[in-house]
Write a protein that holds these residues in place. Structure first.
Motif, PDB file in Angstrom:
ATOM      1  N   HIS A  62       1.005  -1.042   0.033  1.00 44.56           N
ATOM      2  CA  HIS A  62       0.037   0.289  -0.090  1.00 44.56           C
ATOM      3  C   HIS A  62       1.164   1.511   0.131  1.00 44.56           C
ATOM      4  N   ILE A  63       0.924   2.108  -0.989  1.00 48.48           N
ATOM      5  CA  ILE A  63       1.670   3.598  -1.044  1.00 48.48           C
ATOM      6  C   ILE A  63       0.790   4.633  -0.194  1.00 48.48           C
ATOM      7  N   LYS A  82       9.217  -0.802  -6.046  1.00 53.19           N
ATOM      8  CA  LYS A  82       8.940  -2.004  -7.391  1.00 53.19           C
ATOM      9  C   LYS A  82      10.560  -2.857  -6.965  1.00 53.19           C
ATOM     10  N   GLU A  83      11.190  -2.605  -6.922  1.00 49.71           N
ATOM     11  CA  GLU A  83      12.408  -3.647  -6.678  1.00 49.71           C
ATOM     12  C   GLU A  83      12.379  -4.139  -4.666  1.00 49.71           C
ATOM     13  N   TYR A  84      12.527  -3.276  -3.773  1.00 46.21           N
ATOM     14  CA  TYR A  84      12.085  -3.645  -2.521  1.00 46.21           C
ATOM     15  C   TYR A  84      11.151  -4.662  -2.807  1.00 46.21           C
ATOM     16  N   TYR A  85       9.758  -4.495  -3.124  1.00 43.24           N
ATOM     17  CA  TYR A  85       8.553  -5.595  -2.826  1.00 43.24           C
ATOM     18  C   TYR A  85       8.897  -6.440  -3.452  1.00 43.24           C
ATOM     19  N   LYS A  86       9.063  -6.766  -5.024  1.00 42.06           N
ATOM     20  CA  LYS A  86       9.720  -7.725  -5.896  1.00 42.06           C
ATOM     21  C   LYS A  86      10.007  -8.995  -4.657  1.00 42.06           C
ATOM     22  N   GLY A  87       9.154 -10.185  -5.369  1.00 42.42           N
ATOM     23  CA  GLY A  87       8.220 -11.181  -4.582  1.00 42.42           C
ATOM     24  C   GLY A  87       8.205 -11.487  -3.381  1.00 42.42           C
ATOM     25  N   LYS A  88       7.972 -10.190  -3.064  1.00 46.03           N
ATOM     26  CA  LYS A  88       7.436 -10.113  -1.393  1.00 46.03           C
ATOM     27  C   LYS A  88       5.660  -9.631  -1.776  1.00 46.03           C
ATOM     28  N   VAL A  89       5.298  -9.006  -2.617  1.00 43.01           N
ATOM     29  CA  VAL A  89       3.836  -8.937  -3.237  1.00 43.01           C
ATOM     30  C   VAL A  89       3.194  -9.483  -3.897  1.00 43.01           C
ATOM     31  N   GLU A  90       1.870  -8.856  -4.422  1.00 41.48           N
ATOM     32  CA  GLU A  90       1.881  -9.656  -5.379  1.00 41.48           C
ATOM     33  C   GLU A  90       1.567  -7.873  -6.394  1.00 41.48           C
ATOM     34  N   GLY A  91       0.926  -6.751  -5.609  1.00 42.51           N
ATOM     35  CA  GLY A  91       0.984  -5.777  -5.718  1.00 42.51           C
ATOM     36  C   GLY A  91       1.213  -4.100  -5.505  1.00 42.51           C
ATOM     37  N   PHE A  92       0.626  -3.729  -5.996  1.00 45.43           N
ATOM     38  CA  PHE A  92       0.218  -2.289  -5.874  1.00 45.43           C
ATOM     39  C   PHE A  92      -0.747  -1.182  -5.626  1.00 45.43           C
ATOM     40  N   GLN A  93      -1.448  -0.796  -4.757  1.00 41.96           N
ATOM     41  CA  GLN A  93      -2.655  -0.363  -3.967  1.00 41.96           C
ATOM     42  C   GLN A  93      -1.997   1.609  -4.016  1.00 41.96           C
TER      43      GLN A  93
END
Length: 281
Positions: A62-63, A82-93
């Protein structure tokens, strides 16, 4: 024998009990889900030109609070997210009532998933999603930092820019919290917590202990918070609920589904539902 007392908890004494109760129930349904908070800063020759706070929850990022000097800075900022959360989350809200933010995020590929009208009156709150982790092409490389602990001098710039933005608005961005709880001979049974903002009531949490369910306690709590909203002249209400929670309960109360997100968390759906008190009173 149970003696239920419904209390307007103006001091929010039982706020932690409500949140912890619901969190424990959610974990029993979905298993443990990793949570995380981060702070991202973009600097150019020592000047803070972009910043945002993020929160990882329900397998999504969540931004939240955000500032950026221009869309190129936004690209660099989001690239680091994106780089930080890659592989950790499904996407961004991301959601906003500000047309400029909505336009910029859509330009970068965020897709509108839903919107709430008259939030604030005459405006709209737009909910945007992205599942694209590919980096944006940028014109310049800036100094970017990601940290769990906020950097005070950088965060002060974010706060200052947000204050300037709020002052420029022709509507209030004030948040007012509200909470009701129910006690059984003085012991916590359940409660409901929400907040008023942008001419809406957002019902954040509704929780009743399992042994007390089926006694119309949740109905009474919803009645209390809806009546409080109506008395304040607020007739637009919304909330979110997972598929394993209480969608049917809210539909019976006149709430209508306005948004649905899959894999939120993974394997489950999250619904956003809306109700206008004018339509039913």
């Amino acid at each position: 024998m149970a003696r239920f007392d419904f209390i307007d908890d103006k001091q929010f004494k039982y706020n932690e009990d409500i949140f912890k109760g619901l969190q424990a129930y959610n974990r029993s349904q979905t298993g443990y889900r990793e949570k995380d908070k981060q702070n991202f800063y973009v600097c150019d020759d020592g000047e803070v030109i972009g910043a945002c706070h993020t929160k990882m929850a329900s397998d999504w990022c969540h931004i939240r609070r955000i500032y950026y000097k221009n869309i190129d800075v936004l690209k660099d900022l989001l690239n680091d997210v994106k780089e930080y959360y890659k592989g950790k989350v499904e996407g961004f809200q991301f959601s906003s009532v500000l047309p400029k933010f909505i336009k910029d995020f859509k330009e970068l590929g965020y897709v509108e998933k839903g919107r709430l009208k008259d939030m604030p009156i005459g405006g709209e709150n737009v909910f945007l999603l992205s599942t694209d982790f590919a980096p944006y092409e940028t014109k310049k490389e800036y100094d970017i930092q990601a940290t769990e602990q906020r950097i005070e001098q950088y965060d002060d710039v974010l706060k200052k820019e947000n204050r300037k933005l709020r002052k420029s608005l022709n509507f209030s961005s004030e948040t007012v919290d509200i909470q009701f709880v129910v006690l059984d001979n003085g012991k916590f049974v359940g409660g409901i917590y929400g907040n008023f903002k942008y001419d809406y009531l957002f019902i954040n949490v509704l929780y009743v202990k399992e042994k007390y369910r089926g006694r119309n306690i949740a109905t009474k709590l919803m009645d209390l918070i809806e009546n409080a909203a109506f008395e304040k002249g607020i007739t637009n209400l919304y909330l979110t609920t997972f598929e394993f929670q209480a969608l049917g309960f809210y539909k019976k109360r006149g709430y209508k589904k306005v948004m649905e997100i899959y894999d939120y968390p993974i394997g489950f759906k999250e619904y956003t539902v809306y109700k206008n008190l004018k339509e039913i009173r």
